[in-house]
Design a protein around this motif. Structure first.
Motif, short mmCIF file in Angstrom:
data_model
loop_
_atom_site.label_atom_id
_atom_site.label_comp_id
_atom_site.label_asym_id
_atom_site.label_seq_id
_atom_site.Cartn_x
_atom_site.Cartn_y
_atom_site.Cartn_z
N MET A 1 0.83 -1.21 0.00
CA MET A 1 0.00 0.00 0.00
C MET A 1 0.86 1.26 0.00
N ALA A 2 2.06 1.16 0.53
CA ALA A 2 2.93 2.34 0.60
C ALA A 2 3.65 2.60 -0.72
N HIS A 3 3.55 1.65 -1.66
CA HIS A 3 4.31 1.81 -2.90
C HIS A 3 3.62 2.80 -3.85
N PRO A 4 4.39 3.71 -4.42
CA PRO A 4 3.78 4.72 -5.29
C PRO A 4 2.96 4.14 -6.44
N LEU A 5 3.33 2.98 -6.97
CA LEU A 5 2.54 2.42 -8.08
C LEU A 5 1.17 1.95 -7.62
N THR A 6 1.13 1.33 -6.43
CA THR A 6 -0.16 0.94 -5.88
C THR A 6 -1.02 2.17 -5.66
N GLN A 7 -0.40 3.20 -5.11
CA GLN A 7 -1.15 4.42 -4.81
C GLN A 7 -1.68 5.05 -6.10
N TYR A 8 -0.88 4.97 -7.15
CA TYR A 8 -1.33 5.47 -8.45
C TYR A 8 -2.55 4.68 -8.91
N ARG A 9 -2.44 3.34 -8.83
CA ARG A 9 -3.52 2.50 -9.34
C ARG A 9 -4.80 2.64 -8.53
N PHE A 10 -4.67 2.94 -7.26
CA PHE A 10 -5.85 3.08 -6.41
C PHE A 10 -6.35 4.53 -6.34
N GLY A 11 -5.71 5.39 -7.11
CA GLY A 11 -6.18 6.78 -7.15
C GLY A 11 -5.91 7.57 -5.89
#
Lengths: 180, 508
Positions: free
Chosen positions: A138-148
């Motif tokens: 959840m802390a990874h920038p790509l996950t954060q990108y994908r989850f908006g």
């Protein structure tokens, strides 16, 4: 990771809406990779296999297993531990050792069955491992990108905080934003 | 190494217990110094990232036992100049008068050796100084002497949904009191603190100084009045001389040092305070040090809604209800609060709380922007079986790790059930889906309680040790009961009260 996603993340991080300390933190995390140091090669291979089932991800994008190995190597604590559970290193080694010896070569369904049993047999160490993998994910920038998730773009503040009161940078960022 | 400073008072810890007191003593002209295990975290250097802010929390390992083991680390206890206020949500409700008299009202629990009236002027002073933002009229508790200095902060998505649901249920709500500024405020000793930017990271660290953490309020004032704060100083032992506490031993920059003072105030929180007392063999003739550990009933209920809520925006706790301050058949009660949440906190809580993994986990987390939460803070009674002791396991300094036993009693279980049902009903009213409850305990309270009787209490009503001259305790370890409110404001009020008693004693 698609080149497009990566470019979007980097563009957002380098933009004026992100403060310098936040930018430095997230840019470093985007590409963080770790060499195995704590677990044995066998243990580490198994951790990677378990991690893929627990928190589906592409290890080429985010090195969640390496992150755990690195933390164990540095002997860093998250501040507490269940008293009935050994220290994190031995606890995780115990989890991995309790899986079938051919775990890595099992089918996905068979792996999941073995993981369900592990969760029932060793609930506290399992919970810790699951939480740690989830945090890394959840802390990874790509996950954060994908989850908006655009919370890191906070340099200008958020004047409107009610439901559906989105700022332009929130609407434009992330896959959920692009879908709308 | 002995530091030969002429000190009137040595304070151990710079959180809600140590900081107001430090400022008060310094303003009186006393020579005071505070030791803080953590370091300074300057607002402008705070990344908006939870993992990067782990350094704000007390991450030395604690061992959790009992039927309801308490999570520490990022849940409880801060490390740094400002202590746990660096990551408190800045909710600042006052306790109500009957909170201090549970035994009298219910025949259970313990009464405080002081009353609401004793604290009221201090509550008022702290609210004005911190710059609390709150409603012009608050529906519960006694009327206020002075209004909150600033208007309430804007309500975020979860708060507005809770307000809507509560209206349908006939539950009264109010904008909460938050120690974060809705208007800029000039802060003595610090400078101008800006209005809150609604960044939503209060449970980590504020990056602007809008939140009234103690580094930008009481500690800045204390230093402007001549107090010294030594950061990175981990106290390992209290020192005795001639039957009284005379100072402390601590490790700083890898060197063991000592400091001496006329009076020592231990303000290290409900875990490290009893740990230090037990490690030093001090202040425990009652046998009560470490006993009666409490943690609030803190069950949270979460759900998903169609609205795009962006739970990272706005003050995390914006709406409150104290309509359940008393519940027929239960001892005490709880307050309801809306919840905003940061992504990693939500994700790890969901994983731990539901045990979900695989596709079910990532699918749920992908809807983070639609998450709405409510929680309660409810009374927790003191029980003999809930206590802190020194473990046989040693930490990196060779000192025993703290081992904390905690199990809810019947009252806490029934309160949590009651609260969960109320909150599930609220979220059903607004059509939330995938509603789930996280059973949880919050805050660390008790372990060195105050009371008149030296045989059953560690300190008196002012925090003065019953059995050891020179020693004062000023943190949430002295709370005789948990109070059904967030402890920060009450702790700061108690800190000023202890300061006044200390000043009187030093002048006597």
């Amino acid at each position: 990771m698609s080149a497009q996603e990566r470019a979007a993340v980097i563009a957002a991080l380098n933009g004026p809406t992100v403060t310098a300390p936040t930018r430095a933190t997230l840019l470093e995390r985007l590409d963080a990779r770790y060499g195995r140091q704590f677990l044995s090669e066998t243990e580490f291979a198994r951790l990677r296999a378990v991690a893929l089932r627990l928190v589906p991800h592409d290890p080429a994008e985010m090195d969640l297993s390496g992150l755990i190995d690195q933390r164990l190597h540095q002997n860093l604590s998250d501040g507490w531990r269940y008293a009935d559970t050994p220290a994190d290193g031995p606890a995780y080694q115990g989890l991995l050792a309790a899986l079938p010896s051919n775990f890595e070569t099992l089918s996905g369904d068979e792996q999941d069955a073995a993981i369900h049993k592990l969760q029932a047999d060793q609930p506290h160490p399992f919970e810790d491992l699951l939480a740690e993998l989830t945090e890394g994910f959840m802390a990874h920038p790509l996950t954060q990108y994908r989850f908006g998730y655009a919370g890191f773009m906070d340099a200008p503040g958020w004047p409107r905080v009610g439901p559906n009161e989105l700022e332009a940078r929130e609407i434009a960022y992330g896959e959920s934003g692009n879908d709308q | 190494m002995t530091n030969n400073l002429e000190l009137d008072v040595l304070v151990i810890g710079t959180g809600a217990g140590g900081a107001p007191l430090l400022a008060r003593l310094a303003a009186t002209g006393l020579r005071v110094l505070a030791l803080e295990a953590g370091v300074r975290h300057r607002p402008a250097e705070m990344p908006t990232d939870e993992v990067a802010q782990a350094g704000l929390f007390w991450m030395d390992e604690r061992l959790s036992a009992g039927k309801d083991p308490v999570g520490f680390g990022r849940n409880n206890s801060g490390r740094g100049v400002g202590g746990s206020t660096l990551h408190y949500t800045a909710y600042t409700p006052r306790a109500q008068p009957d909170d201090f008299e549970l035994l009298k009202e219910f025949g259970q629990g313990v009464d405080w050796p002081l009353s609401y009236a004793d604290l009221e002027p201090y509550y008022d002073e702290v609210e004005q100084f911190l710059g609390v933002s709150g409603p012009s009229e608050y529906p519960w508790g006694p009327p206020r002497q002075r209004p909150y200095p600033h208007p309430a902060l804007p309500l975020n998505g979860a708060a507005l949904l809770m307000e809507q649901a509560a209206q349908q249920s006939g539950i009264r709500t109010s904008a909460a009191a938050n120690a974060a500024l809705s208007r800029p405020q000039e802060q003595e000793g610090y400078g101008l603190r800006p209005a809150c930017s609604n960044r939503g990271f209060c449970q980590a660290g504020c990056s602007t100084g809008a939140k009234a953490s103690l580094d930008v309020t009481y500690l800045a004032l204390a230093e402007s009045k001549g107090a010294s704060i030594w950061e990175g100083a981990q106290v390992t032992k209290l020192l005795m001389q001639g039957g009284r506490v005379s100072g402390a031993e601590f490790v700083r920059d890898g060197k063991t040092q000592t400091l001496h003072a006329r009076q020592v105030v231990l303000a290290a929180g409900a875990i490290e305070t009893p740990r230090l007392l037990l490690l030093s063999g001090v202040g425990n003739s009652s046998g009560q040090v470490g006993r009666n550990f409490m943690a609030h009933v803190g069950v949270q209920v979460w759900g998903l809604v169609d609205d795009d809520l962006r739970p990272y925006k706005g003050i995390p706790g914006g709406l409150i209800s104290e309509d359940f301050h008393r519940i027929p058949g239960l001892v005490g009660g709880y307050l309801l609060q809306s919840l905003g949440v940061m992504p990693v906190t939500y994700a790890t809580q969901y994983a731990r709380g539901t045990g979900k993994w695989g596709a079910a986990l990532s699918e749920h987390l992908s809807q983070y922007n639609h998450v709405a939460g409510i929680n309660v803070l409810g009374e927790c009674l003191p029980y003999a079986g809930n206590f802190l002791e020194l473990s046989s396991e040693l930490d990196g300094r060779g000192l025993p790790k703290p081992l904390i036993h905690f199990s809810f009693g019947e009252n806490e279980h029934r309160m949590a059930e009651h609260a969960e049902a109320v909150m599930r009903d609220l979220w059903a009213k607004i059509g939330a889906r995938e509603v789930w409850a996280l059973p949880r305990a919050a805050h660390t309270i008790g372990t060195a309680r105050m009371g008149h009787d030296p045989s059953t209490n560690v300190v008196d009503a002012f925090g003065r040790s019953h059995d050891t001259p020179g020693l004062w305790i000023c943190d949430n370890s002295t709370f005789p009961s948990s109070l059904s409110v967030n402890p920060g404001l009450t702790q700061m009020a108690l800190s000023l009260r202890t300061a006044d008693a200390l000043i009187a004693e030093l002048r006597a």
